[in-house]
Design a protein around this motif. Sequence first.
Motif, PDB file in Angstrom:
ATOM      1  N   PHE A  19      43.498  -2.040 -56.551  1.00 29.14           N
ATOM      2  CA  PHE A  19      43.143  -0.632 -56.405  1.00 29.14           C
ATOM      3  C   PHE A  19      44.050   0.223 -57.273  1.00 29.14           C
ATOM      4  N   PRO A  20      43.498   1.162 -58.035  1.00 29.47           N
ATOM      5  CA  PRO A  20      42.067   1.467 -58.152  1.00 29.47           C
ATOM      6  C   PRO A  20      41.355   0.602 -59.179  1.00 29.47           C
ATOM      7  N   GLU A  24      33.997  -0.804 -59.457  1.00 25.71           N
ATOM      8  CA  GLU A  24      33.803   0.499 -58.839  1.00 25.71           C
ATOM      9  C   GLU A  24      32.379   0.962 -59.112  1.00 25.71           C
ATOM     10  N   LEU A  96      34.959  -0.202 -50.570  1.00 26.45           N
ATOM     11  CA  LEU A  96      36.090  -0.292 -51.495  1.00 26.45           C
ATOM     12  C   LEU A  96      35.666   0.106 -52.906  1.00 26.45           C
ATOM     13  N   ARG A 100      37.170   3.277 -54.967  1.00 23.20           N
ATOM     14  CA  ARG A 100      37.759   3.211 -56.314  1.00 23.20           C
ATOM     15  C   ARG A 100      37.152   4.295 -57.202  1.00 23.20           C
ATOM     16  N   THR A 103      38.250   7.798 -55.942  1.00 23.45           N
ATOM     17  CA  THR A 103      39.663   8.051 -56.227  1.00 23.45           C
ATOM     18  C   THR A 103      39.876   8.376 -57.700  1.00 23.45           C
ATOM     19  N   ILE A 128      45.832   0.385 -48.489  1.00 25.60           N
ATOM     20  CA  ILE A 128      45.627   1.473 -49.440  1.00 25.60           C
ATOM     21  C   ILE A 128      45.714   2.761 -48.637  1.00 25.60           C
TER      22      ILE A 128
END
Length: 286
Positions: A19-20, A24, A96, A100, A103, A128
């Motif tokens: 992460f990140p 994604e 998740l 990503r 974020t 996270i």
Amino acid sequence: MELLKILYLIVQFGLPPTFPEGDENLQQGLESKIEVLCKDNFSGQTTTLHVLKNNPKFKKTTPSLFTEDNTKNLYIFLTHIDSTYLYIEDCDYSMLKFMRYKTNHQNLRYEVVDSSDYNIKEEKMRVIRWTKGIDFKIFENSTVFETKFDTYIEYWQCIDKLAFSPKYPFAKPKPTALRKNYTEEQSEDLKYILSHPIMVLSVIPLDDLSYDLPFNLTGKSFETSLESTNQGDIEGTGIDLDGDKTLDAFWYMDIIDTKPAEVYTRLYINVEGKWKPVWYTYFKEM
């Protein structure tokens, strides 16, 4: 080859989630088959945690709230509620992947922490943590409840997943004024509670500008059924968010009556009159 990629997804657990960095994307909806594996990098052994397949197809309905345009930047899912306790499980890494993307898109502040719990032995975990938390909305009881979660946690080692730790990544949102309880009779039946989780419809927007839904939504979930194209009527839970007497979302428990029992909870949303499977969770009784 591209068609195969769309229809069949393999999800690999067994390493601490990056992460990140890493895959994604915005929410994609469910592939026809999802196989979730955990590969132990010490022994090389791969274990199948679960396989989702044979998602029902439902007959077309009247278009309502959701469109391809106003859902493209939303992550739509179900939050598990018991009294006021809230719990989110991410059993295919779809959240998740969205987090990503979110974020990076919003340049959110975060940290990644590796630590251990000692409930049974040393269970390694990756956490996270977002500095300001992740806001989202819950739709229930004719109200929009606003809450957030600060952390996303996974006990990532296969040996822990198979033995005692939560198998899948999870988040624990802050409680709201919403309360949902089992009846007295239901609360005395542990198997019923395990196989019939109480779920509430939830939405994480990509950002404030991407939340393109009305603010006067008044949905309340209720028991109902949908007619599938090849499996007859399927009983579950529905919600009409905008009061036009047309279902906007539907979810149901697919209970596999084996020992131990297995439960798949699938969520569909009405997108321009078509029922689109967008999210699921899985539970297997110990």
